[in-house]
Motif scaffolding. Sequence first.
Motif, mmCIF file in Angstrom:
data_model
loop_
_atom_site.group_PDB
_atom_site.id
_atom_site.type_symbol
_atom_site.label_atom_id
_atom_site.label_comp_id
_atom_site.label_asym_id
_atom_site.label_seq_id
_atom_site.Cartn_x
_atom_site.Cartn_y
_atom_site.Cartn_z
ATOM 1 N N GLY A 45 13.548 2.154 7.266
ATOM 2 C CA GLY A 45 13.293 3.133 8.212
ATOM 3 C C GLY A 45 11.447 3.325 7.656
ATOM 4 N N LEU A 46 10.356 4.286 8.027
ATOM 5 C CA LEU A 46 9.492 4.843 7.311
ATOM 6 C C LEU A 46 9.573 5.707 6.666
ATOM 7 N N PRO A 47 8.413 5.595 5.788
ATOM 8 C CA PRO A 47 7.785 6.513 4.533
ATOM 9 C C PRO A 47 8.144 7.565 5.380
ATOM 10 N N LYS A 48 8.944 8.482 4.253
ATOM 11 C CA LYS A 48 8.558 10.073 4.733
ATOM 12 C C LYS A 48 7.291 11.081 5.193
ATOM 13 N N GLU A 79 5.475 10.393 -1.727
ATOM 14 C CA GLU A 79 6.177 9.786 -1.078
ATOM 15 C C GLU A 79 5.924 9.039 -0.928
ATOM 16 N N VAL A 80 4.793 8.208 -1.818
ATOM 17 C CA VAL A 80 4.692 6.839 -1.728
ATOM 18 C C VAL A 80 5.852 6.133 -2.451
ATOM 19 N N TYR A 81 5.650 6.674 -3.590
ATOM 20 C CA TYR A 81 5.938 6.266 -4.714
ATOM 21 C C TYR A 81 7.508 5.987 -4.166
ATOM 22 N N GLU A 82 8.747 7.491 -3.593
ATOM 23 C CA GLU A 82 10.000 7.322 -3.138
ATOM 24 C C GLU A 82 10.307 5.952 -2.571
ATOM 25 N N PHE A 83 9.029 6.152 -1.247
ATOM 26 C CA PHE A 83 9.244 4.453 -0.518
ATOM 27 C C PHE A 83 9.430 3.608 -1.486
ATOM 28 N N SER A 117 0.948 -1.119 -0.202
ATOM 29 C CA SER A 117 -0.698 -0.081 -0.121
ATOM 30 C C SER A 117 0.865 0.759 -0.015
ATOM 31 N N GLY A 118 2.110 1.048 0.037
ATOM 32 C CA GLY A 118 3.162 2.285 0.369
ATOM 33 C C GLY A 118 2.926 2.564 1.897
ATOM 34 N N GLY A 119 2.460 1.395 3.088
ATOM 35 C CA GLY A 119 2.207 1.672 4.149
ATOM 36 C C GLY A 119 3.134 1.203 5.492
ATOM 37 N N LYS A 120 3.704 0.808 6.732
ATOM 38 C CA LYS A 120 4.337 0.600 7.221
ATOM 39 C C LYS A 120 4.734 -1.062 6.795
ATOM 40 N N ASP A 134 5.884 11.157 8.965
ATOM 41 C CA ASP A 134 6.193 12.487 9.735
ATOM 42 C C ASP A 134 5.356 13.380 10.354
ATOM 43 N N TRP A 135 4.016 12.735 9.079
ATOM 44 C CA TRP A 135 2.978 14.616 9.078
ATOM 45 C C TRP A 135 1.848 13.268 9.071
ATOM 46 N N ARG A 136 1.582 12.187 8.652
ATOM 47 C CA ARG A 136 0.453 11.522 8.662
ATOM 48 C C ARG A 136 0.282 10.600 8.758
ATOM 49 N N SER A 137 -0.551 9.397 8.910
ATOM 50 C CA SER A 137 -0.763 7.452 9.292
ATOM 51 C C SER A 137 -1.262 7.263 8.529
ATOM 52 N N ARG A 138 -0.879 7.280 6.812
ATOM 53 C CA ARG A 138 -1.614 6.357 6.739
ATOM 54 C C ARG A 138 -0.729 6.705 4.561
ATOM 55 N N SER A 139 -1.085 5.801 3.696
ATOM 56 C CA SER A 139 -0.836 6.102 3.193
ATOM 57 C C SER A 139 -2.128 6.459 1.731
ATOM 58 N N GLY A 140 -2.157 6.269 0.161
ATOM 59 C CA GLY A 140 -3.162 6.112 0.621
ATOM 60 C C GLY A 140 -3.546 7.531 -0.776
#
Length: 280
Positions: free
Chosen positions: A160-163, A44-48, A10-13, A166-172
């Motif tokens: 590590g975590l997606p960037k 940030e999702v695509y980067e991760f 999903s792009g999530g952790k 730092d400010w959001r709790s979800r992908s999507g």
Amino acid sequence: MAEHHVLGLSGGKDSAALAVYMRLHHPELEIKYFFTDTGKELPEVYEFLGRLEGFLGRPINYLNPHRDFDFWLRQYGNFLPSASTRWCTRKLKLEPFKNWIKPWLAAGDSVHSYVAIRSDEDHREGMVAQHENLSVHLPFREAGVDKLAVLEILEGSGLGLPKYYDWRSRSGCTFCFFQQKVEWVRLKQIHPDEFEKAKAYEKTAIEHGSPFTWAHREPLTELEQPERMAEIETDFELRKQRELARRKPNPLRPVTCEPVDIDDLYLEDEGGGACLVCHK
């Protein structure tokens, strides 16, 4: 008959950690990793996902349904999706996945799908397999992997975590209606262009009689007022400090205190929650 092993990202952790876990613990499986791309994801999702692909050493299949969010929004008369009418999940996430594996099932092949539901998520279940040759597996639940273990897996891998954490709790999607209001405030601050796009979608929807706004019972034009944004941020920080004070560190874990996710501070009148397939 062949066997196929698939793992959705999903792009999530959690799904990223599961991909790392399966790569390390089951290298014998030729897992096909996939991401159902709505075209409305954060950069940030695509980067991760790019960094994760490098770690896995295998390509991530991007399942683009060729009919993006804008297409389906028109099909639904410009009515925004909502927690009670999640056509976005169905049309942009579930159906592309089902269409992807459909030829394998039709050929009589077996498909094993691995889902990142943790051992500390007793309230959650994976997608119900609707075909006799489709099996859904929950490796984290079976191995006792909880949230802290997920963080340890990602740190240990060097990812590590997606960037955006730092400010959001979800992908999507950038305009996910499951966001809490503080996440909308931060979207405006960090990606103002995406906030403006969400406002435009909302304006068109309201003009077409949509009963929903992105944020629960509050149009973005009201939410973005400086006084209102300050109120939302202050309220969130107070809730966060109360939650931190309630938690006790665990001296037996490398990560001694479980971090507070925005979803941990869920308020019913703000929406909250999530679609598993979108943010896990």
